[in-house]
Design a protein around this motif. Structure first.
Motif, short mmCIF file in Angstrom:
data_model
loop_
_atom_site.label_atom_id
_atom_site.label_comp_id
_atom_site.label_asym_id
_atom_site.label_seq_id
_atom_site.Cartn_x
_atom_site.Cartn_y
_atom_site.Cartn_z
N ALA A 138 0.78 -1.20 -0.16
CA ALA A 138 0.12 -0.08 -0.18
C ALA A 138 0.81 1.12 -0.04
O ALA A 138 0.47 2.23 -0.62
CB ALA A 138 -1.08 0.16 1.13
N SER A 139 1.96 1.12 0.78
CA SER A 139 3.16 2.32 0.59
C SER A 139 3.34 2.53 -0.64
O SER A 139 3.50 3.85 -1.22
CB SER A 139 4.11 2.04 1.75
N ALA A 140 3.90 1.38 -1.33
CA ALA A 140 4.27 1.57 -2.73
C ALA A 140 3.28 2.27 -3.67
O ALA A 140 3.35 3.10 -4.47
CB ALA A 140 4.72 0.21 -3.30
N SER A 141 1.99 1.78 -3.73
CA SER A 141 1.03 2.18 -4.46
C SER A 141 0.65 3.71 -4.47
O SER A 141 0.39 4.24 -5.25
CB SER A 141 -0.42 1.44 -4.48
N ILE A 142 0.66 4.03 -3.01
CA ILE A 142 0.06 5.54 -2.83
C ILE A 142 1.33 6.38 -3.01
O ILE A 142 1.14 7.33 -3.70
CB ILE A 142 -0.14 5.76 -1.20
N MET A 143 2.70 6.01 -3.01
CA MET A 143 3.76 6.89 -3.38
C MET A 143 3.98 7.03 -4.88
O MET A 143 4.10 7.93 -5.60
CB MET A 143 5.06 6.15 -2.83
N GLU A 144 3.45 5.92 -5.59
CA GLU A 144 3.41 5.88 -7.16
C GLU A 144 2.44 6.97 -7.52
O GLU A 144 2.67 7.78 -8.57
CB GLU A 144 3.27 4.68 -7.71
N ARG A 145 1.26 6.86 -7.03
CA ARG A 145 0.16 7.89 -7.42
C ARG A 145 0.41 9.22 -6.87
O ARG A 145 0.16 10.21 -7.92
CB ARG A 145 -0.93 7.41 -6.71
N LEU A 146 1.09 9.44 -5.81
CA LEU A 146 1.56 10.94 -5.47
C LEU A 146 2.64 11.33 -6.40
O LEU A 146 2.86 12.76 -6.56
CB LEU A 146 1.84 10.78 -4.15
N ALA A 147 3.41 10.36 -6.72
CA ALA A 147 4.66 11.09 -7.70
C ALA A 147 3.93 11.56 -8.98
O ALA A 147 4.63 12.51 -9.35
CB ALA A 147 5.69 9.71 -7.73
N ARG A 148 3.04 10.88 -9.46
CA ARG A 148 2.47 11.34 -10.56
C ARG A 148 1.78 12.60 -10.33
O ARG A 148 1.36 13.54 -11.28
CB ARG A 148 1.37 10.44 -11.09
#
Length: 337
Positions: A297-307
């Motif tokens: 979940a940490s990885a997925s939210i960071m990817e979305r926030l990076a975009r």
């Protein structure tokens, strides 16, 4: 006999007069337009040599004679026994430059190693009640300055997030100090931040950006890591020491006042060191797994926030967390273990 021309100060008048000083063995004679005095040479005192600046000869009657420097004076009675080594050092630029370089090295070492060590030690001895008061005052300041505005998140959704947050904190050492605050903020965009003393703020944009409660718990677990590891207070101490030192060195009280007054803004915009972020990540990964949640979940939210970076707000969450790709990889690796 040695003769020196210079200026005579009689110790009574502020102005000097031209004079000559004659050295004749044990006797020294001072002559000027207005006077002629005789002194025992052994009773004279010579000022320390400072490069090639003029020398002052103190006379027994309280007067002084100033003249150009001369090696002859080194054989007379000196005011300071250390003038020899001092004069020797003053003539050697290499030693001065080496000393400056040494001082700079000491300052760099103190800043990068001594200061973090001292901040960690001091932060561990600051009562949480004191830190908590600082966090509340900072939040109040941010509210009053309109950096934050009241949340628009549905009460039922807030309760669901708060219940999950309380579950994360349930068995932590600092559990009684935690407080989750919801705020709306155009300035911050999707964000979450830990204030001193356990107050954690999450913005409406962050809630709306996350896909599901698990991603929000991943964000909150990271902020909890900062609190449990006292990163916020350590960061405040390190930045405060720098501000105090700068104000002391420049004798600028206004700078110090500005730094202290701007502390809430500093807290809001805090950029933690890579080590702080890495430690908070590792703490959050372990906390999530203990609660039956996946670091994925940490990885997925960071990817979305990076975009979303540079699209919303001044202080988008991901902008204050360096090496995003590396953090995503570590989160996924933690999820597999």
């Amino acid at each position: 006999m040695r003769t020196f021309e210079g200026q005579y100060f009689d110790g009574r008048q502020p102005l000097s007069i031209p004079a000559k000083l004659f050295f004749n063995g044990r006797e020294t004679i001072l002559t000027s337009e207005n006077c002629s005095e005789r002194y025992t040479t052994d009773l004279l005192q010579i000022s320390p040599r400072i490069a090639r600046s003029p020398r002052f000869i103190s006379l027994p009657d309280g007067g002084q004679f100033m003249c150009a420097d001369d090696d002859f004076f080194d054989f007379l009675r000196q005011e300071s026994h250390s003038e020899g080594p001092v004069a020797w050092l003053e003539k050697r630029w290499g030693i001065a430059l080496a000393s400056i370089f040494t001082i700079l090295c000491i300052l760099v070492i103190a800043y990068f190693f001594g200061l973090p060590f001292a901040a960690e030690h001091i932060a561990s001895h600051i009562p949480m009640q004191t830190e908590q008061s600082l966090g509340w005052e900072a939040l109040s300041w941010l509210d009053n300055k309109k950096w934050f505005s009241p949340t628009t998140i549905d009460p039922d959704q807030r309760k669901m997030i708060s219940d999950g947050f309380n579950n994360l904190c349930d068995d932590l050492p600092l559990k009684k100090y935690y407080r989750l605050e919801f705020r709306s903020s155009k300035m911050f965009g999707p964000n979450a931040l830990a204030l001193p003393g356990g107050t954690i703020v999450i913005t409406d944009n962050m809630v709306n950006t996350a896909q599901g409660t698990e991603e929000l718990m991943a964000v909150l677990a990271h902020e909890i890591g900062h609190v449990e590891l006292r990163h916020t207070m350590r960061n405040v101490l390190q930045n405060s020491v720098v501000a105090i030192a700068a104000a002391a060195l420049t004798s600028d009280a206004a700078s110090l006042g500005t730094a202290v007054a701007g502390l809430p803004a500093l807290l809001a915009q805090a950029k933690y060191s890579r080590k702080f972020e890495s430690d908070a990540d590792e703490y959050s990964f372990q906390l999530l797994k203990q609660k039956g949640l996946s670091p994925e979940a940490s990885a997925s939210i960071m990817e979305r926030l990076a975009r979303e970076h540079n699209k919303e707000g001044m202080f988008v969450y991901i902008s204050s967390h360096p090496e995003t790709e590396s953090r995503i990889k570590r989160a996924r690796a933690a999820a597999k273990n």
